[in-house]
Write an enzyme that holds these catalytic residues in place. Structure first.
Site, mmCIF file in Angstrom:
data_model
loop_
_atom_site.group_PDB
_atom_site.id
_atom_site.type_symbol
_atom_site.label_atom_id
_atom_site.label_comp_id
_atom_site.label_asym_id
_atom_site.label_seq_id
_atom_site.Cartn_x
_atom_site.Cartn_y
_atom_site.Cartn_z
ATOM 1 N N HIS A 155 0.869 -1.158 -0.089
ATOM 2 C CA HIS A 155 0.032 -0.116 0.091
ATOM 3 C C HIS A 155 0.783 1.209 -0.028
ATOM 4 O O HIS A 155 1.945 1.347 0.488
ATOM 5 C CB HIS A 155 -0.807 -0.266 1.295
ATOM 6 C CG HIS A 155 -2.017 1.032 1.192
ATOM 7 N ND1 HIS A 155 -1.599 2.285 1.604
ATOM 8 C CD2 HIS A 155 -3.276 1.179 1.297
ATOM 9 C CE1 HIS A 155 -2.846 2.966 1.528
ATOM 10 N NE2 HIS A 155 -3.712 2.116 1.393
ATOM 11 N N GLN A 184 -4.023 -5.438 7.178
ATOM 12 C CA GLN A 184 -5.060 -6.393 6.463
ATOM 13 C C GLN A 184 -4.927 -7.871 7.265
ATOM 14 O O GLN A 184 -5.765 -8.755 6.788
ATOM 15 C CB GLN A 184 -4.885 -6.485 5.225
ATOM 16 C CG GLN A 184 -5.150 -5.257 4.330
ATOM 17 C CD GLN A 184 -6.507 -4.953 4.457
ATOM 18 O OE1 GLN A 184 -7.408 -5.438 4.585
ATOM 19 N NE2 GLN A 184 -6.491 -3.498 3.915
ATOM 20 N N CYS A 222 -4.925 2.341 -3.696
ATOM 21 C CA CYS A 222 -3.577 3.026 -3.052
ATOM 22 C C CYS A 222 -2.527 2.078 -3.424
ATOM 23 O O CYS A 222 -1.455 2.002 -2.572
ATOM 24 C CB CYS A 222 -3.720 3.353 -1.645
ATOM 25 S SG CYS A 222 -5.078 4.589 -1.494
#
Length: 393
Positions: free
Chosen positions: A111, A190, A351
């Site tokens: 990310h 995540q 992103c």
């Protein structure tokens, strides 16, 4: 509490099919209630007074730190509350002492929040090495073994890709880092919400994650440090033991890194979110999501004109599933899923622009990201609607 029993705690799934939890999860009623209780019954600042409300608020704020530390098995380290994963990673990037020639190893799967802070350090002469994965987004451990040299100062890796859902071998990476004398930072945004993560057991030095992806409020996050080796990002009220006109003495513990009035209600809500997840048991949540993911992957594989990105099987992945439909823009697919079936997914680059370019995806992907409040019936509806859209190609 069983996962089946938690559905009444979420309002949005009663009207819509929410599959955008990798961006922001929904929030259950007990978490909302815990924050409202603070504002309604004992709203006061923390650590700055002796009246009854500030004593209660201070105690609850401390308990929130203890609760989240316990949630990640990190009581022996330092748990700092931040606004999000992005701020936590930037605190490490700004707080370590960098010299020209220092080396950072990261990956193209990251990310932006776990890439841009390291790229900016190139301005100080820091070398940034960006590793590329195999075709399914999985890294061979030999890739890290070759890249992490004795001169590497830090390795920064996402535990789970927010695009491909791939789970990286963090314990093996940590062992290499320890052998070569490098710090190891894990972006757990995540992973922490979806399966058990014990911070010390991963072998990392820094673990960063967000509250808004784990049933908690927005504007909350965590930086866990094995050892508090960084300089504070912000100093001011609450970060000091003493101040004179000649200088100051910083305090110890998490307070050193939390300058100014913190997000007290958010911290209390984050702690309640952790307790909520624990009441369902993280292993049970993981098994539930794996069942959903298996159904989704198998169904997508049977639809003509659909391409799945990331591992085609549930091994080494979670319920973050990116796909495209030939000749249809991802934004259009997301719009049609919403309009036709009230299914809410994410579309675009997520992103992760360098990863999208690496995959040759100019317009990004459609991403369905699942959580504990999703059901097999919703997966079947998603597959049916995708099949209908794909037939128009």
């Amino acid at each position: 509490m069983r996962i089946e029993d938690c559905m009444a705690d979420f309002q949005i799934p009663q009207h819509l099919h929410y599959m955008d939890s990798a961006a922001t999860s929904l929030i259950p009623e007990p978490v909302i209630a815990s924050m409202n209780e603070y504002d309604r019954q004992y709203r006061a600042n923390v650590g700055r007074g002796m009246h009854r409300l500030t004593r209660v608020a201070t105690q609850r704020y401390q308990e929130a730190h203890d609760s989240i530390s316990s949630f990640i098995g990190g009581k022996e380290g330092t748990t700092v509350f931040t606004r999000n994963t992005t701020e936590a990673i930037n605190m490490v990037a700004a707080g370590l002492e960098w010299q020209s020639g220092d080396r950072i190893v990261t990956t193209i799967v990251e990310h932006h929040s776990n890439l841009l802070p390291w790229l900016r350090l190139r301005q100080k002469g820091v070398e940034v090495v960006i590793l590329q994965p195999g075709p399914d987004g999985i890294f061979d451990i030999e890739t890290f073994d070759d890249a992490i040299t004795a001169g590497t100062k830090l390795v920064a890796v996402s535990h789970v890709s927010n695009v491909l859902g791939t789970v990286q071998p963090v314990r093996k990476i940590a062992a290499i880092c320890k052998e070569r004398g490098a710090y190891f930072l894990i972006d757990g945004a995540q992973s922490v919400p979806h399966f058990p993560v014990n911070a010390p057991d991963t072998g990392c030095d820094f673990l960063c994650f967000s509250g808004h992806k784990m049933l908690g409020p927005t504007g909350t996050g965590v930086l866990w440090m094995r050892d508090a080796v960084i300089s504070p990002f912000i100093i001011g009220g609450g970060t000091v033991d003493d101040v004179t006109t000649e200088g100051y003495t910083l305090t110890d513990g998490y307070q050193r890194f939390e300058g100014g009035t913190p997000n007290i209600s958010g911290a209390i809500g984050l702690a309640q979110a952790g307790k909520y997840l624990e009441s369902l048991e993280m292993d049970a949540i993981y098994r539930h999501e794996q069942k959903l993911t298996k159904r989704l992957l198998a169904g997508l594989a049977e639809i003509d004109n659909v391409t799945i990105y990331g591992p085609p099987e549930i091994k080494n992945r979670i319920g973050v599933v990116s796909f495209t439909i030939d000749k249809i823009h991802p934004h259009e697919i997301a719009y049609l899923l919403d309009e036709r079936a009230a299914i809410l997914v994410r579309s675009g680059d997520h992103c992760s622009i360098p990863l999208m370019r690496h995959l040759g995806l100019e317009n990004g992907t459609v991403r369905a990201s699942l959580y504990l409040y999703n059901t097999l019936e919703e997966i079947d509806l998603l597959l049916k609607t995708i099949e209908e859209i794909a037939r128009t190609v």
